[in-house]
Design a protein around this motif. Structure first.
Motif, PDB file in Angstrom:
ATOM      1  N   ASN A  90       0.978  -1.077  -0.082  1.00  0.00           N
ATOM      2  CA  ASN A  90       0.251   0.008   0.143  1.00  0.00           C
ATOM      3  C   ASN A  90       0.762   1.138   0.350  1.00  0.00           C
ATOM      4  OD1 ASN A  90      -2.303  -1.468  -0.312  1.00  0.00           O
ATOM      5  ND2 ASN A  90      -3.087  -0.995   2.024  1.00  0.00           N
ATOM      6  N   ALA A  91       2.098   1.316   0.556  1.00  0.00           N
ATOM      7  CA  ALA A  91       2.808   2.455   0.829  1.00  0.00           C
ATOM      8  C   ALA A  91       4.535   2.485  -0.133  1.00  0.00           C
ATOM      9  CB  ALA A  91       2.717   2.881   2.573  1.00  0.00           C
ATOM     10  N   ARG A  92       4.450   1.518  -0.536  1.00  0.00           N
ATOM     11  CA  ARG A  92       5.341   0.947  -1.547  1.00  0.00           C
ATOM     12  C   ARG A  92       6.404   2.539  -2.134  1.00  0.00           C
ATOM     13  NH1 ARG A  92       5.620  -3.515  -5.767  1.00  0.00           N
ATOM     14  NH2 ARG A  92       4.271  -2.046  -6.566  1.00  0.00           N
ATOM     15  N   PRO A  93       5.354   3.220  -2.913  1.00  0.00           N
ATOM     16  CA  PRO A  93       6.034   4.456  -3.627  1.00  0.00           C
ATOM     17  C   PRO A  93       6.503   5.265  -2.704  1.00  0.00           C
ATOM     18  CG  PRO A  93       3.933   3.429  -4.942  1.00  0.00           C
ATOM     19  CD  PRO A  93       3.772   2.883  -3.509  1.00  0.00           C
ATOM     20  N   GLN A  94       6.096   5.076  -2.001  1.00  0.00           N
ATOM     21  CA  GLN A  94       5.756   6.471  -0.565  1.00  0.00           C
ATOM     22  C   GLN A  94       7.053   6.046   0.392  1.00  0.00           C
ATOM     23  OE1 GLN A  94       2.974   5.175  -0.942  1.00  0.00           O
ATOM     24  NE2 GLN A  94       1.494   6.852  -0.665  1.00  0.00           N
ATOM     25  N   LEU A  95       7.478   4.456   0.691  1.00  0.00           N
ATOM     26  CA  LEU A  95       8.794   4.388   1.373  1.00  0.00           C
ATOM     27  C   LEU A  95       9.677   4.471   0.756  1.00  0.00           C
ATOM     28  CD1 LEU A  95       7.054   1.050   2.653  1.00  0.00           C
ATOM     29  CD2 LEU A  95       7.665   2.938   4.189  1.00  0.00           C
ATOM     30  N   GLN A  96      10.077   3.656  -0.794  1.00  0.00           N
ATOM     31  CA  GLN A  96      10.953   4.268  -2.154  1.00  0.00           C
ATOM     32  C   GLN A  96      11.149   5.586  -1.505  1.00  0.00           C
ATOM     33  OE1 GLN A  96       8.986   1.793  -5.179  1.00  0.00           O
ATOM     34  NE2 GLN A  96      11.205   0.857  -4.815  1.00  0.00           N
ATOM     35  N   GLN A  97      10.015   6.421  -1.820  1.00  0.00           N
ATOM     36  CA  GLN A  97      10.763   7.789  -2.221  1.00  0.00           C
ATOM     37  C   GLN A  97      11.118   8.316  -0.715  1.00  0.00           C
ATOM     38  OE1 GLN A  97      10.411  10.023  -3.870  1.00  0.00           O
ATOM     39  NE2 GLN A  97      11.716  11.456  -3.505  1.00  0.00           N
ATOM     40  N   GLN A  98      10.723   7.767   0.139  1.00  0.00           N
ATOM     41  CA  GLN A  98      11.487   8.204   1.833  1.00  0.00           C
ATOM     42  C   GLN A  98      12.508   7.822   2.478  1.00  0.00           C
ATOM     43  OE1 GLN A  98       8.418   6.711   5.138  1.00  0.00           O
ATOM     44  NE2 GLN A  98      10.323   6.880   6.575  1.00  0.00           N
ATOM     45  N   TYR A  99      13.114   6.377   1.339  1.00  0.00           N
ATOM     46  CA  TYR A  99      14.074   5.892   1.752  1.00  0.00           C
ATOM     47  C   TYR A  99      14.684   5.929  -0.126  1.00  0.00           C
ATOM     48  CZ  TYR A  99      12.164   4.181   6.014  1.00  0.00           C
ATOM     49  OH  TYR A  99      12.094   3.977   6.783  1.00  0.00           O
ATOM     50  N   LEU A 100      15.002   6.736  -0.459  1.00  0.00           N
ATOM     51  CA  LEU A 100      15.596   7.441  -1.810  1.00  0.00           C
ATOM     52  C   LEU A 100      16.665   6.662  -1.903  1.00  0.00           C
ATOM     53  CD1 LEU A 100      15.048   8.180  -4.054  1.00  0.00           C
ATOM     54  CD2 LEU A 100      15.762  10.094  -3.603  1.00  0.00           C
ATOM     55  N   GLY A 101      17.478   5.811  -2.257  1.00  0.00           N
ATOM     56  CA  GLY A 101      19.133   5.509  -2.430  1.00  0.00           C
ATOM     57  C   GLY A 101      19.654   4.426  -1.375  1.00  0.00           C
ATOM     58  N   LYS A 102      18.121   3.795  -0.627  1.00  0.00           N
ATOM     59  CA  LYS A 102      18.399   2.578   0.260  1.00  0.00           C
ATOM     60  C   LYS A 102      17.586   1.139   0.080  1.00  0.00           C
ATOM     61  CE  LYS A 102      19.027   5.950   4.137  1.00  0.00           C
ATOM     62  NZ  LYS A 102      18.487   6.570   5.703  1.00  0.00           N
TER      63      LYS A 102
END
Length: 166
Positions: A90-102
């Motif tokens: 449900n939150a994958r795009p936001q999590l990928q943005q939040q942990y950008l590069g990680k």
């Protein structure tokens, strides 16, 4: 070939000795250890192959969304380890943005009665952690750690999945 000054010869000799000693301890990875000092603290195992096998009745006979997530640091891995598959998807795009590069994410959807043999592209340093999220229709946590595995097999059953070494 010109002779090296005394100080340079000593440094060169020490480097050769260090490389020989590290080579005996770490195999062929001594080169990166010497050229990238911090690399010596990174994990040396990484997932190279993932086999996904779905039973006839997997997920109530419906496809299972699967994400393999390579995590680059312990703090991010700890945060994601507390996340269920439903929360992750449900939150994958936001999590990928939040942990950008990680995070590096590989995704599949497996349908019942199929097998996917997925070689994993290897780019850069081995990740600190490897997590797997599988979205089932029921409310199972749908999460597993694949840390330290080189080849893994996932067997998708009716209501959950089993992780094993291949």
């Amino acid at each position: 070939m010109p002779l090296l000054p005394e100080r340079d010869r000593m440094l060169h000799t020490r480097r050769i000795l260090l490389c020989t000693l590290l080579g005996g301890l770490t195999g062929c990875s001594a080169g990166p250890l010497l050229s990238k000092g911090a690399a010596m603290f990174l994990p040396t195992k990484r997932l190279e192959r993932l086999i996904l096998v779905a039973a006839d009745d997997a997920n109530g006979r419906t496809p299972v969304a699967v994400d393999l997530v390579f995590v680059q640091d312990d703090e991010t891995a700890a945060a994601l380890a507390a996340t269920s598959a439903v929360e992750w998807f449900n939150a994958r795009p936001q999590l990928q943005q939040q942990y950008l590069g990680k995070l590096i994410v590989h995704s599949w959807e497996i349908v019942p009665n199929t097998r996917i043999d997925a070689p994993i592209p290897i780019d850069g340093a081995a990740p600190a952690h490897t997590l797997l999220f599988a979205l089932y229709g029921n409310a199972v946590k749908g999460r597993a750690s694949l840390d330290g595995m080189i080849r893994a097999r996932l067997d998708f059953q009716d209501s959950d999945f089993i992780v094993g070494a291949e």
